[in-house]
Design a protein around this motif. Structure first.
Motif, PDB file in Angstrom:
ATOM      1  N   THR A 223     -17.433  12.676  42.676  1.00 53.89           N
ATOM      2  CA  THR A 223     -17.325  12.664  44.227  1.00 53.89           C
ATOM      3  C   THR A 223     -16.344  11.675  44.564  1.00 53.89           C
ATOM      4  O   THR A 223     -16.357  10.776  43.567  1.00 53.89           O
ATOM      5  CB  THR A 223     -18.952  12.747  44.562  1.00 53.89           C
TER       6      THR A 223
ATOM      7  N   SER B  21     -18.331  10.873  50.228  1.00 52.27           N
ATOM      8  CA  SER B  21     -19.378  11.953  50.415  1.00 52.27           C
ATOM      9  C   SER B  21     -18.764  13.258  49.842  1.00 52.27           C
ATOM     10  O   SER B  21     -19.613  14.114  50.073  1.00 52.27           O
ATOM     11  CB  SER B  21     -19.864  11.686  51.832  1.00 52.27           C
ATOM     12  N   LEU B  22     -17.376  13.263  49.302  1.00 51.86           N
ATOM     13  CA  LEU B  22     -16.881  14.551  49.295  1.00 51.86           C
ATOM     14  C   LEU B  22     -17.131  14.737  47.676  1.00 51.86           C
ATOM     15  O   LEU B  22     -16.747  14.088  46.739  1.00 51.86           O
ATOM     16  CB  LEU B  22     -15.325  14.507  49.398  1.00 51.86           C
ATOM     17  N   ASP B  23     -17.815  16.144  47.702  1.00 55.22           N
ATOM     18  CA  ASP B  23     -18.023  16.716  46.292  1.00 55.22           C
ATOM     19  C   ASP B  23     -16.833  17.337  45.710  1.00 55.22           C
ATOM     20  O   ASP B  23     -16.687  18.765  46.183  1.00 55.22           O
ATOM     21  CB  ASP B  23     -19.576  17.545  46.391  1.00 55.22           C
ATOM     22  N   ILE B  24     -15.923  16.631  44.894  1.00 51.91           N
ATOM     23  CA  ILE B  24     -14.471  17.442  44.481  1.00 51.91           C
ATOM     24  C   ILE B  24     -15.074  18.722  43.753  1.00 51.91           C
ATOM     25  O   ILE B  24     -14.156  19.577  43.838  1.00 51.91           O
ATOM     26  CB  ILE B  24     -13.671  16.411  43.873  1.00 51.91           C
TER      27      ILE B  24
ATOM     28  N   LEU C 167     -15.001  22.344  45.601  1.00 52.90           N
ATOM     29  CA  LEU C 167     -14.123  22.544  46.391  1.00 52.90           C
ATOM     30  C   LEU C 167     -13.570  23.916  45.617  1.00 52.90           C
ATOM     31  O   LEU C 167     -13.492  23.911  44.371  1.00 52.90           O
ATOM     32  CB  LEU C 167     -12.933  21.654  46.420  1.00 52.90           C
TER      33      LEU C 167
ATOM     34  N   GLU D  66      -8.707  24.872  48.397  1.00 51.39           N
ATOM     35  CA  GLU D  66      -9.106  23.633  49.042  1.00 51.39           C
ATOM     36  C   GLU D  66      -8.704  22.399  48.058  1.00 51.39           C
ATOM     37  O   GLU D  66      -8.269  21.413  48.767  1.00 51.39           O
ATOM     38  CB  GLU D  66     -10.823  23.666  49.343  1.00 51.39           C
TER      39      GLU D  66
ATOM     40  N   LEU E 227      -6.289  19.396  49.190  1.00 50.89           N
ATOM     41  CA  LEU E 227      -6.823  18.098  49.231  1.00 50.89           C
ATOM     42  C   LEU E 227      -5.588  17.612  48.353  1.00 50.89           C
ATOM     43  O   LEU E 227      -5.104  16.083  48.676  1.00 50.89           O
ATOM     44  CB  LEU E 227      -8.001  17.930  48.730  1.00 50.89           C
TER      45      LEU E 227
END
Length: 65
Positions: A21, A24-27, A30, A34, A38
Motif C-alpha cells: 500500500t 491509503s492506496l491498496d496497490i 488494482l 488500473e 497508475l
C-alpha cells in the motif's frame, strides 16, 4: 513498550513492503488496467519533475517517456 523502537524498524519496513500500500492506496487491489494507468501516471510525474529540475520552462506538453 513492545513492538516499538529501532529493534522493530526492519519488521515494520518488511510489513509495509509486503502490504503493498502507499498511503491509503491498496496497490494489490488494482486490476491490470488500473495498475498500468497508475504506472503511466507516476512515470509522467517523474519525467515532469526531472524536466523542471533541469530548468526547462513550463511551456509545452508534459513529456510522457
Amino acid at each position: 513498550m513492545p513492538n516499538k523502537g529501532p529493534a522493530h524498524q526492519y519488521c515494520y519496513q518488511a510489513h509495509v513492503a509486503l502490504k503493498r500500500t502507499f498511503q491509503s492506496l491498496d496497490i494489490g487491489a488494482l486490476n491490470e488496467s488500473e495498475f498500468n494507468d497508475l504506472k503511466d501516471l507516476v512515470l509522467s510525474e517523474a519525467n515532469e519533475r526531472e524536466r523542471k529540475r533541469r530548468g526547462a520552462s513550463d511551456m509545452g506538453d508534459i513529456e510522457l517517456f
